[in-house]
Design an enzyme around this catalytic site. Sequence first.
Site, short mmCIF file in Angstrom:
data_model
loop_
_atom_site.label_atom_id
_atom_site.label_comp_id
_atom_site.label_asym_id
_atom_site.label_seq_id
_atom_site.Cartn_x
_atom_site.Cartn_y
_atom_site.Cartn_z
N ASP A 135 -3.93 39.89 0.09
CA ASP A 135 -3.18 41.01 -0.45
C ASP A 135 -4.12 41.86 -1.29
O ASP A 135 -4.91 41.31 -2.07
CB ASP A 135 -1.99 40.54 -1.31
CG ASP A 135 -1.06 41.69 -1.62
OD1 ASP A 135 -0.18 41.98 -0.79
OD2 ASP A 135 -1.23 42.33 -2.68
N THR A 136 -4.05 43.17 -1.13
CA THR A 136 -4.98 44.08 -1.80
C THR A 136 -4.23 45.11 -2.64
O THR A 136 -3.23 45.67 -2.19
CB THR A 136 -5.86 44.82 -0.76
OG1 THR A 136 -6.56 43.85 0.02
CG2 THR A 136 -6.86 45.75 -1.43
#
Length: 197
Positions: free
Chosen positions: A69-70
């Site tokens: 996840d960014t």
Amino acid sequence: MLPIYLASSSPRRKMLLEQLGLPFTVVPPDVEEEEHDGLPPRKLVEALAAKKARAVAPAISRGLVLAADTVVVFQDRVLGKPAGPREAAFMLSLLSGNEHEVYTGLAVMEKPSGRLVVTHECTRVRFRTLEEEEIARYVATGEPLDKAGAYAAQGLGAIFIAGIKGCYFNVVGLPLARLARVLREFGVDPLKCFLEK
């Protein structure tokens, strides 16, 4: 080698994982990426990556589930995917002429043992000063609408980046050097696997 399952529908993460030459299967997680108020960015991305891995794990009997996840962070403000063109333009105006951080959480879960390794990568990115007109034109392309921080380093958004300190692939969405280190903890060495093909 243990089978690898990518818990992501992101074409960018798929493309980056393909660079390692490892065979894998895409299994998109069915999770909401809700905000976790109060968590620092590194903990936020780690929590969301772990949540994605746990969502896919029940469908896997044996193998490694990989999730990421960014988020983009500007002055302690988390910038996820914009809700629409206006928010995308606002995010880009914040980043214009400034430095920000890109955090990616990485989670790898082994089945059937349930062993989970969670970590993160942080990269500093500096934008050149942007003109309002070019922000409007970039938003009109549609590229920033499904990207954290409203830009794609691997796309047209590259023309805004004046400098990067840290892992470029982290900015795209999957820190490959860190991922390779984590995979080795599970007995998967990308270089060894490549040579044994």
